[in-house]
Design a protein around this motif. Structure first.
Motif, mmCIF file in Angstrom:
data_model
loop_
_atom_site.group_PDB
_atom_site.id
_atom_site.type_symbol
_atom_site.label_atom_id
_atom_site.label_comp_id
_atom_site.label_asym_id
_atom_site.label_seq_id
_atom_site.Cartn_x
_atom_site.Cartn_y
_atom_site.Cartn_z
ATOM 1 N N TYR A 79 0.856 -1.186 0.000
ATOM 2 C CA TYR A 79 0.000 0.000 0.000
ATOM 3 C C TYR A 79 0.890 1.233 0.000
ATOM 4 O O TYR A 79 1.708 1.430 0.908
ATOM 5 N N ALA A 80 0.754 2.056 -1.031
ATOM 6 C CA ALA A 80 1.548 3.278 -1.142
ATOM 7 C C ALA A 80 0.603 4.446 -1.365
ATOM 8 O O ALA A 80 -0.327 4.356 -2.176
ATOM 9 N N ILE A 81 0.842 5.551 -0.647
ATOM 10 C CA ILE A 81 -0.074 6.686 -0.675
ATOM 11 C C ILE A 81 0.662 7.973 -1.011
ATOM 12 O O ILE A 81 1.896 8.041 -0.973
ATOM 13 N N LEU A 157 -0.408 -4.692 -5.248
ATOM 14 C CA LEU A 157 0.043 -3.380 -4.784
ATOM 15 C C LEU A 157 -1.069 -2.372 -5.031
ATOM 16 O O LEU A 157 -1.548 -2.210 -6.159
ATOM 17 N N LEU A 158 -1.502 -1.699 -3.963
ATOM 18 C CA LEU A 158 -2.498 -0.638 -4.040
ATOM 19 C C LEU A 158 -1.795 0.708 -3.895
ATOM 20 O O LEU A 158 -0.951 0.877 -3.017
ATOM 21 N N MET A 159 -2.175 1.682 -4.748
ATOM 22 C CA MET A 159 -1.509 2.988 -4.732
ATOM 23 C C MET A 159 -2.569 4.078 -4.837
ATOM 24 O O MET A 159 -3.384 4.079 -5.768
ATOM 25 N N ASP A 160 -2.554 4.991 -3.872
ATOM 26 C CA ASP A 160 -3.552 6.059 -3.830
ATOM 27 C C ASP A 160 -2.880 7.391 -4.163
ATOM 28 O O ASP A 160 -2.295 8.034 -3.294
ATOM 29 N N GLU A 161 -2.964 7.782 -5.411
ATOM 30 C CA GLU A 161 -2.353 9.016 -5.920
ATOM 31 C C GLU A 161 -0.941 9.224 -5.372
ATOM 32 O O GLU A 161 -0.650 10.276 -4.776
ATOM 33 N N PRO A 162 -0.051 8.260 -5.561
ATOM 34 C CA PRO A 162 1.261 8.339 -4.919
ATOM 35 C C PRO A 162 2.142 9.471 -5.425
ATOM 36 O O PRO A 162 3.038 9.916 -4.714
ATOM 37 N N THR A 188 0.638 -7.226 -9.799
ATOM 38 C CA THR A 188 -0.670 -6.627 -10.069
ATOM 39 C C THR A 188 -0.779 -5.314 -9.295
ATOM 40 O O THR A 188 -0.496 -5.276 -8.098
ATOM 41 N N ILE A 189 -1.179 -4.246 -9.984
ATOM 42 C CA ILE A 189 -1.281 -2.935 -9.346
ATOM 43 C C ILE A 189 -2.659 -2.339 -9.616
ATOM 44 O O ILE A 189 -3.147 -2.372 -10.744
ATOM 45 N N ILE A 190 -3.277 -1.806 -8.565
ATOM 46 C CA ILE A 190 -4.467 -0.966 -8.711
ATOM 47 C C ILE A 190 -4.095 0.404 -8.152
ATOM 48 O O ILE A 190 -3.699 0.525 -6.997
#
Length: 316
Positions: A79-81, A157-162, A188-190
């Motif tokens: 998880y990356a933010i 891997l989840l990324m919220d507007e990194p 896999t990335i979302i």
């Protein structure tokens, strides 16, 4: 593979996410795109159970996420933010090692993994491992944030507007870095973004959201060529679509192969990995009809003409 089925989330009787269903195949890069408040980040946080859904189901490799304790689930998902979220009192080594330590990895494996990830993101191990976050630039901190998210070899891997808080040049470099790493690892990335340019450049598939629903989910090219009428069509733009289409392909995909020595010496050249939009810009700048295409060693391997680039926008 991740599959979301009939997902709903309500806050104070208002639906933030409404009957959402989509599927992302293993190794795909999926972008969730839409305006602020459309439910993108809420959807992402429900995948790793930072927010519990009101109803619906989320499956990761056919396993329901609710079948695992939340802490155990999150150790399997990176998880990356935006804003990175590094621990300020810990060194870069300690930040990246956080999840492997929680999982009980031995010290040798942790050392090897930290060194591997720093090298992967082009951060010298001896220089950066002992530093603290405040000693790094914004771009370096973001690299470390993504490295930390990948430390335990997550399946997703989840990324919220990194990259949202970074300057345009640093942002572009990190987009390229992430694409390189994603292709190398096959992860896999979302990723959530409000930037359509970023989505078109990076994604294998784009899901356009509005008012908690997915209006269209398609490849970047299909989305640009055949947007659904209304919100999606307005989002992808009018004449801008032609230029965005040119960012999808590289010159190596449309060039004419040449034998060495057959290109006139005065012909401008461009790297084989350059996208067609940048190639068109160079042709206009140089007042040229064609460009030579060179490989990583600088050898001419082909050519691309103005007419060939313009034809790409006319394909159906």
């Amino acid at each position: 593979m991740i599959e979301v089925k009939n997902l709903c989330k309500r806050f104070d009787n208002q639906a933030a996410v409404n009957n959402l269903s989509f599927r992302v195949e293993s190794g795909q890069f999926c972008m969730l795109v839409g305006t602020s408040g459309c439910g993108k980040s809420t959807t992402l946080r429900m995948v790793n159970r930072l927010i519990e859904p009101s109803s619906g189901q989320i499956l990761i490799n056919d396993q329901d996420v609710t079948s695992l304790p939340p802490e155990q689930l999150r150790r399997r998902i990176g998880y990356a933010i935006q804003g990175v979220g590094l621990f300020p009192h810990k060194t870069i080594y300690q930040n990246i090692a956080t999840v492997p330590r929680l999982l009980g990895w031995n010290k040798g494996d942790i050392n090897a993994r930290v060194a591997e990830l720093l090298t992967l993101f082009k951060l010298d191990v001896d220089t950066f491992a002992g530093k603290y976050p405040h000693q790094l630039s914004g771009g370096e901190q973001q690299r470390v944030g993504v490295a930390r998210a990948l430390a335990a070899r997550p399946e997703l891997l989840l990324m919220d507007e990194p990259f949202g808080a970074l300057d345009p040049l640093t942002r572009e470099h990190l987009q390229d870095e992430l694409l390189r790493v994603q292709k190398l690892l096959g992860i896999t990335i979302i990723m959530v973004t409000h930037d359509l340019e970023e989505a078109v450049k990076m994604a294998d598939v784009i899901a356009v959201m509005d008012k908690g629903e997915i209006l269209q989910m398609d490849t970047p090219e299909a989305l640009l060529r055949h947007p659904r009428a209304g919100f999606v069509q307005n989002l992808v733009g009018g004449l801008d679509r032609a230029l965005r289409l040119l960012t999808i392909q590289q010159v190596s995909e449309v060039m004419t192969t040449l034998n060495a020595g057959t290109l006139p010496p005065s012909t401008p050249t461009i790297s084989h990995g350059t996208n067609l939009r940048d190639a068109l810009s160079l042709l206009i700048w140089e007042h040229a009809e064609r460009l030579g295409v060179v490989n990583d060693a600088g050898d001419v391997i082909g050519q691309v003409a103005m007419a060939e680039l313009l034809q790409q926008g006319a394909r159906t």
